[in-house]
Scaffold this active site. Structure first.
Site, PDB file in Angstrom:
ATOM      1  N   ASP A 166     -24.665   7.195   2.962  1.00 14.86           N
ATOM      2  CA  ASP A 166     -25.517   6.693   1.881  1.00 14.86           C
ATOM      3  C   ASP A 166     -24.700   5.960   0.824  1.00 14.86           C
ATOM      4  OD1 ASP A 166     -27.660   7.745   3.138  1.00 14.86           O
ATOM      5  OD2 ASP A 166     -27.841   9.511   1.840  1.00 14.86           O
ATOM      6  N   ALA A 205     -16.574  -7.367 -10.313  1.00 14.31           N
ATOM      7  CA  ALA A 205     -17.775  -7.343  -9.471  1.00 14.31           C
ATOM      8  C   ALA A 205     -17.426  -7.457  -7.993  1.00 14.31           C
ATOM      9  CB  ALA A 205     -18.718  -8.469  -9.889  1.00 14.31           C
ATOM     10  N   SER A 222       0.822  -1.218   0.000  1.00 19.82           N
ATOM     11  CA  SER A 222       0.000   0.000   0.000  1.00 19.82           C
ATOM     12  C   SER A 222       0.857   1.270   0.000  1.00 19.82           C
ATOM     13  CB  SER A 222      -0.913  -0.003   1.227  1.00 19.82           C
ATOM     14  OG  SER A 222      -1.594   1.238   1.301  1.00 19.82           O
ATOM     15  N   ASP A 278     -14.257   5.900  -2.154  1.00 19.37           N
ATOM     16  CA  ASP A 278     -13.726   5.378  -3.423  1.00 19.37           C
ATOM     17  C   ASP A 278     -14.476   5.957  -4.621  1.00 19.37           C
ATOM     18  OD1 ASP A 278     -11.684   3.740  -2.538  1.00 19.37           O
ATOM     19  OD2 ASP A 278     -12.960   1.971  -2.364  1.00 19.37           O
ATOM     20  N   LYS A 285     -13.507  -4.729   2.575  1.00 18.73           N
ATOM     21  CA  LYS A 285     -14.404  -3.571   2.429  1.00 18.73           C
ATOM     22  C   LYS A 285     -15.857  -3.887   2.789  1.00 18.73           C
ATOM     23  CE  LYS A 285     -11.565  -0.984  -0.756  1.00 18.73           C
ATOM     24  NZ  LYS A 285     -11.416  -0.290  -2.026  1.00 18.73           N
ATOM     25  N   SER A 332      -0.629   4.112   0.774  1.00 19.66           N
ATOM     26  CA  SER A 332      -1.348   5.042   1.645  1.00 19.66           C
ATOM     27  C   SER A 332      -0.507   5.543   2.829  1.00 19.66           C
ATOM     28  CB  SER A 332      -2.642   4.400   2.157  1.00 19.66           C
ATOM     29  OG  SER A 332      -3.535   4.221   1.089  1.00 19.66           O
ATOM     30  N   GLY A 344      -4.920   4.912 -11.930  1.00 20.39           N
ATOM     31  CA  GLY A 344      -5.333   4.566 -10.573  1.00 20.39           C
ATOM     32  C   GLY A 344      -4.667   5.398  -9.495  1.00 20.39           C
TER      33      GLY A 344
HETATM   34  P1  ATR Z   1     -11.867  -5.939  -4.918  1.00 21.25           P
HETATM   35  O1  ATR Z   1     -12.478  -5.774  -3.588  1.00 21.25           O
HETATM   36  O2  ATR Z   1     -10.600  -5.157  -5.076  1.00 21.25           O
HETATM   37  O3  ATR Z   1     -12.798  -5.661  -6.051  1.00 21.25           O
HETATM   38  P2  ATR Z   1     -12.242  -8.779  -5.284  1.00 21.25           P
HETATM   39  O4  ATR Z   1     -13.525  -8.763  -4.563  1.00 21.25           O
HETATM   40  O5  ATR Z   1     -11.283  -9.921  -5.009  1.00 21.25           O
HETATM   41  O6  ATR Z   1     -11.392  -7.476  -5.005  1.00 21.25           O
HETATM   42  O7  ATR Z   1     -12.539  -8.694  -6.866  1.00 21.25           O
HETATM   43  C1  ATR Z   1     -11.568  -8.937  -7.826  1.00 21.25           C
HETATM   44  C2  ATR Z   1     -12.202  -8.838  -9.209  1.00 21.25           C
HETATM   45  O8  ATR Z   1     -11.222  -9.158 -10.216  1.00 21.25           O
HETATM   46  C3  ATR Z   1     -13.341  -9.808  -9.416  1.00 21.25           C
HETATM   47  O9  ATR Z   1     -14.296  -9.197 -10.250  1.00 21.25           O
HETATM   48  C4  ATR Z   1     -12.648 -10.975 -10.131  1.00 21.25           C
HETATM   49  O10 ATR Z   1     -13.515 -11.759 -10.923  1.00 21.25           O
HETATM   50  P3  ATR Z   1     -14.326 -13.007 -10.258  1.00 21.25           P
HETATM   51  O11 ATR Z   1     -15.536 -12.406  -9.570  1.00 21.25           O
HETATM   52  O12 ATR Z   1     -14.695 -13.860 -11.412  1.00 21.25           O
HETATM   53  O13 ATR Z   1     -13.394 -13.657  -9.289  1.00 21.25           O
HETATM   54  C5  ATR Z   1     -11.690 -10.240 -11.019  1.00 21.25           C
HETATM   55  N1  ATR Z   1     -10.566 -11.084 -11.418  1.00 21.25           N
HETATM   56  C6  ATR Z   1      -9.530 -11.465 -10.663  1.00 21.25           C
HETATM   57  N2  ATR Z   1      -8.683 -12.246 -11.361  1.00 21.25           N
HETATM   58  C7  ATR Z   1      -9.220 -12.374 -12.621  1.00 21.25           C
HETATM   59  C8  ATR Z   1      -8.839 -13.056 -13.820  1.00 21.25           C
HETATM   60  N3  ATR Z   1      -7.716 -13.783 -13.885  1.00 21.25           N
HETATM   61  N4  ATR Z   1      -9.640 -12.937 -14.916  1.00 21.25           N
HETATM   62  C9  ATR Z   1     -10.772 -12.201 -14.869  1.00 21.25           C
HETATM   63  N5  ATR Z   1     -11.190 -11.537 -13.757  1.00 21.25           N
HETATM   64  C10 ATR Z   1     -10.429 -11.621 -12.650  1.00 21.25           C
END
Ligand code: ATR
Length: 281
Positions: free
Chosen positions: A82, A134, A19, A107, A70, A21, A243
């Site tokens: 909210d 997601a 990090s 964020d 989170k 931060s 970012g």
């Molecule tokens: P954060 O809180 O930072 O969003 P997270 O909840 O672990 O972290 O989410 C990581 C995201 O990256 C997810 O959308 C994940 O997709 P999945 O829901 O299918 O796991 C995506 N991600 C991570 N590695 C990936 C990969 N090799 N190919 C495609 N998507 C990936």
């Protein structure tokens, strides 16, 4: 100097050692001459609720919260803003002296401010937004884009289930697709909220050619700063937003909440962090 009055805040994540931060907040503290400190905590993966509970009453004034805590941060709080509630996730916890824990999500605002700074022509109302991912980061992005007036938000994720669940919490303006649909030719903005590209690996593969000339590409990954995703967008001639800008923008309201004043304007925090990133830090 650390005294008996030092205000302690920090960031909690797992992993957290990468990090930036602490560097950012401590540079602001030093520049402003504030008696405060900002440190990194790494609670055990299954130990966040106990960790947050232990801070109740003000052991620290507040915490930024990052991967993977989170959603648990929101659950640990008594009160939530909210935006945190809409996102279903919090990146900021404040531990009030009266014992209450407050959750906020900065964020989304950080992301919108980064877009305004590096892509000033982008108008959220002008067209659909495409969000890749997601997880917790994507949640904040979707909530902020809707709040800013995006007519439609398309969530694309490797695991369709997660995208559908997320879309369902937001209602009819949000739709979910799986990865083969990582194309959205009419998108006004595409945001990488996956962890793809982190540490220099390949990013989400985008059909850049099919996107509009005015589209904006934003990556939440800042290590490296110029990700493969952003490089592809740039090659196509699109405006890109990095970012690092979002990291700085989301940190400003957190600093204000922790230490009671705005970060000192004279510090070039972007330059400072760029130097660290360029040195491989
Ligand atoms: P954060 O809180 O930072 O969003 P997270 O909840 O672990 O972290 O989410 C990581 C995201 O990256 C997810 O959308 C994940 O997709 P999945 O829901 O299918 O796991 C995506 N991600 C991570 N590695 C990936 C990969 N090799 N190919 C495609 N998507 C990936």
């Amino acid at each position: 100097m650390i005294t008996a009055h030092t205000r302690v805040a920090g960031v909690a994540g797992a992993p957290v050692r990468h990090s930036l931060s602490p560097l950012l907040h401590n540079a602001w503290l030093k520049e402003a001459g504030i008696d405060g400190v900002y440190i990194a905590f790494s609670p055990p993966q299954d130990g966040f609720p106990a960790f947050a509970e232990g801070m109740r009453g003000g052991a620290v004034v507040g915490l930024n919260v990052t991967i993977p805590f989170k959603q648990q941060a929101l659950a640990a709080a008594d009160d939530a803003s909210d935006l945190a509630r809409a996102a279903g996730a919090a990146n900021l916890l404040l531990f009030h002296e009266n014992g209450r824990i407050e959750a906020r999500n900065t964020d989304g605002d950080g992301m919108m401010q980064a877009l305004a700074a590096q892509a000033p022509h982008y108008d959220p109302k002008s067209g659909p937004a495409l969000v890749l991912g997601a997880g917790g980061a994507a949640r904040g992005a979707v909530a902020a884009l809707l709040a800013a007036g995006a007519p439609q938000v398309i969530i694309c994720n490797r695991t369709l289930d997660r995208a559908e669940q997320l879309a369902a919490t937001f209602g009819s303006r949000v739709r979910a697709f799986d990865r083969p649909d990582w194309a959205a030719p009419d998108a006004a903005v595409v945001i990488n909220a996956t962890s793809l590209g982190l540490g220099g690996g390949p990013g989400p593969h985008m059909p850049w050619k099919s996107m509009a000339d005015t589209a904006v590409a934003m990556d939440m990954v800042y290590k490296p700063l110029r990700t493969e995703f952003l490089a592809g967008a740039e090659e196509r001639g699109l405006t890109v937003v990095d970012g690092l800008e979002m990291l700085i923008r989301q940190a400003i309201p957190a600093f204000e909440a922790f230490y009671g004043q705005a970060p000192p304007p004279q510090l070039d925090e972007r330059r400072l962090l760029l130097d660290v990133l360029e040195a491989g830090g």
